[in-house]
Design an enzyme around this catalytic site. Sequence first.
Site, mmCIF file in Angstrom:
data_model
loop_
_atom_site.group_PDB
_atom_site.id
_atom_site.type_symbol
_atom_site.label_atom_id
_atom_site.label_comp_id
_atom_site.label_asym_id
_atom_site.label_seq_id
_atom_site.Cartn_x
_atom_site.Cartn_y
_atom_site.Cartn_z
ATOM 1 N N LYS A 96 0.773 -1.351 -0.560
ATOM 2 C CA LYS A 96 -0.193 -0.323 0.383
ATOM 3 C C LYS A 96 1.010 1.108 -0.685
ATOM 4 C CE LYS A 96 -3.896 2.037 0.365
ATOM 5 N NZ LYS A 96 -3.411 3.173 -0.537
ATOM 6 N N LYS A 120 4.847 3.348 8.488
ATOM 7 C CA LYS A 120 4.093 4.399 8.454
ATOM 8 C C LYS A 120 3.268 3.834 8.337
ATOM 9 C CE LYS A 120 3.826 7.393 5.430
ATOM 10 N NZ LYS A 120 3.620 9.016 4.823
ATOM 11 N N LYS A 132 5.221 2.272 -2.961
ATOM 12 C CA LYS A 132 5.031 3.090 -3.664
ATOM 13 C C LYS A 132 5.689 2.843 -4.564
ATOM 14 C CE LYS A 132 4.559 7.272 -2.492
ATOM 15 N NZ LYS A 132 3.830 7.990 -0.995
ATOM 16 N N GLY A 171 -2.976 8.389 -4.801
ATOM 17 C CA GLY A 171 -2.381 8.932 -5.002
ATOM 18 C C GLY A 171 -1.097 9.925 -4.239
ATOM 19 N N ASP A 172 -0.048 10.925 -4.722
ATOM 20 C CA ASP A 172 0.944 11.036 -3.885
ATOM 21 C C ASP A 172 0.752 12.671 -4.595
ATOM 22 O OD1 ASP A 172 3.111 10.496 -1.740
ATOM 23 O OD2 ASP A 172 4.237 11.759 -3.514
ATOM 24 N N THR A 216 -4.841 14.019 5.231
ATOM 25 C CA THR A 216 -3.300 13.571 5.503
ATOM 26 C C THR A 216 -3.441 15.328 6.506
ATOM 27 O OG1 THR A 216 -3.246 13.035 3.697
ATOM 28 C CG2 THR A 216 -1.014 13.764 4.409
ATOM 29 N N SER A 383 -6.720 5.596 3.696
ATOM 30 C CA SER A 383 -7.236 4.663 2.909
ATOM 31 C C SER A 383 -7.480 3.328 2.841
ATOM 32 C CB SER A 383 -5.553 4.588 1.581
ATOM 33 O OG SER A 383 -5.345 5.305 0.892
HETATM 34 N N1 GLU Z 1 0.701 9.013 -0.576
HETATM 35 C C1 GLU Z 1 -0.183 9.222 0.670
HETATM 36 C C2 GLU Z 1 1.689 8.903 1.771
HETATM 37 O O1 GLU Z 1 2.249 8.777 0.933
HETATM 38 C C3 GLU Z 1 -0.684 7.620 1.103
HETATM 39 C C4 GLU Z 1 -0.717 7.077 0.130
HETATM 40 C C5 GLU Z 1 -2.012 4.972 0.733
HETATM 41 O O2 GLU Z 1 -3.358 6.603 0.645
HETATM 42 O O3 GLU Z 1 -1.692 5.186 -0.183
HETATM 43 O O4 GLU Z 1 1.106 8.396 2.713
#
Ligand code: GLU
Length: 451
Positions: A96, A120, A132, A171-172, A216, A383
């Site tokens: 994830k 995280k 990622k 997303g990111d 976030t 998420s």
């Molecule tokens: N990109 C976000 C992070 O840095 C969210 C990742 C997600 O929701 O899977 O955690």
Amino acid sequence: MAVAASLDEKIEPIYREVIRRNPGEVEFHQAVREVLESIGPVLVKHPEFAEHRIIERICEPERQIIFRVPWEDDEGNVQINRGFRVEFNSALGPYKGGLRFHPSVYLGIVKFLGFEQIFKNALTGMPIGGAKGGADFDPKGRSDGETMRFCQSFMTELYRHLGEYTDVPAGDIGVGTREIGFLFGQYKRITNRYESAVLTGKGLDWGGARVRNEATGYGLVYFVGEMLAASGTSFDGRTGVVSGSGNVALHAIEKMHALGGRVVACSDSDGYVLDEAGLDVELLKEIKTVERGRVSDYADLRPRARFAPAGNIWHVPCEVALPCATQNELTGNDAARLVANGCIAVGEGANMPTTPEGVRVFLDAGVAFGPGKAANAGGVATSALEMQQNASRDSWTFEHTELRLAEIMRDIHHRCYETAAEYGKPGNYVAGANISGFIKVAAAMVALGLI
Ligand code: GLU
């Protein structure tokens, strides 16, 4: 200038080997070092982790996928980008983590993000592994049609590696609801399956979860609120500075205002805007999300505000600083300036926005410092709540989901706080987050055997 912390003598050779095996990937080296600096004492309490070579295994991704993404622009020219997905660790659940579309993306950035994501995600307490991905595609100035064709080509290659029990991107930077829509549409078309939980951050009309968009930024402010409460204070009447002006920054500003603070500055790559009376977040949202404009537009529309082209936002005095733009945006000198100006709390909304020197300055000065892997975990945690709703074909209310988010952030804070104290580093959330996240993943890896 602050001196970097040293590594435990058992860990030093492991770190050297990581550098040797991953040449030139400086962001990845930095992210690994930051975790390894914390976990020396863990090996004393848990010798089994060394015996099973958990650190070496954790630093090596389970799978790394690199692929060509060909697409056609609006002028009919063929364009070629490079796509990535690094499936780092699946001890706790399906891979994830987000996708980043930005010209700076290369393997070293994807690996630093994927590595941080492992810990995280562990800290959220949800059953999700770490990954990622992304591409060196620059969404700036691209039409909807170009973005769609890029996303379709990207997914045409990536889909074979995804699945609700396998790997679930989101997303990111550069990937929001629009891009997730195009990606999901192509996945659905290729597989002939409406597999909602294969992507998160979806639109509310087609399987998305309430609060995911806000999560976030809101979660970051909840976390900082917990840090302030732990030192006997609150946001009330406090001045804040938030770098960036994307999804995370805008919602952090909104929530800090709701909790009694006043954010006076935010930024983009052109400079920062200063509004001493407090930023009008509705106007900012209009400029950034509806118009896809720049923060300088804010100063044009609000005569009381001032735009500082190429200005350093960390020179603006504040009590709470929330770096929400990108990696290594806050240096040792910036940190020293913030401390001199009376900053008492810092929460990382972006991933690894503070350089190692900056982190050291904050910790030495006794500033409450919330590292990204704890402070910005609300996004990925929500998420996981989206996956939960998809699995039960349910849709929760905004209020219920936000309550869950607040509870999760409180738990993460508690975990980091207690772990830091247990390991003799009271108030050090960097140590608390790294140790707590690492132990959870390491224990699962030992239990699952040598795989
Ligand atoms: N990109 C976000 C992070 O840095 C969210 C990742 C997600 O929701 O899977 O955690």
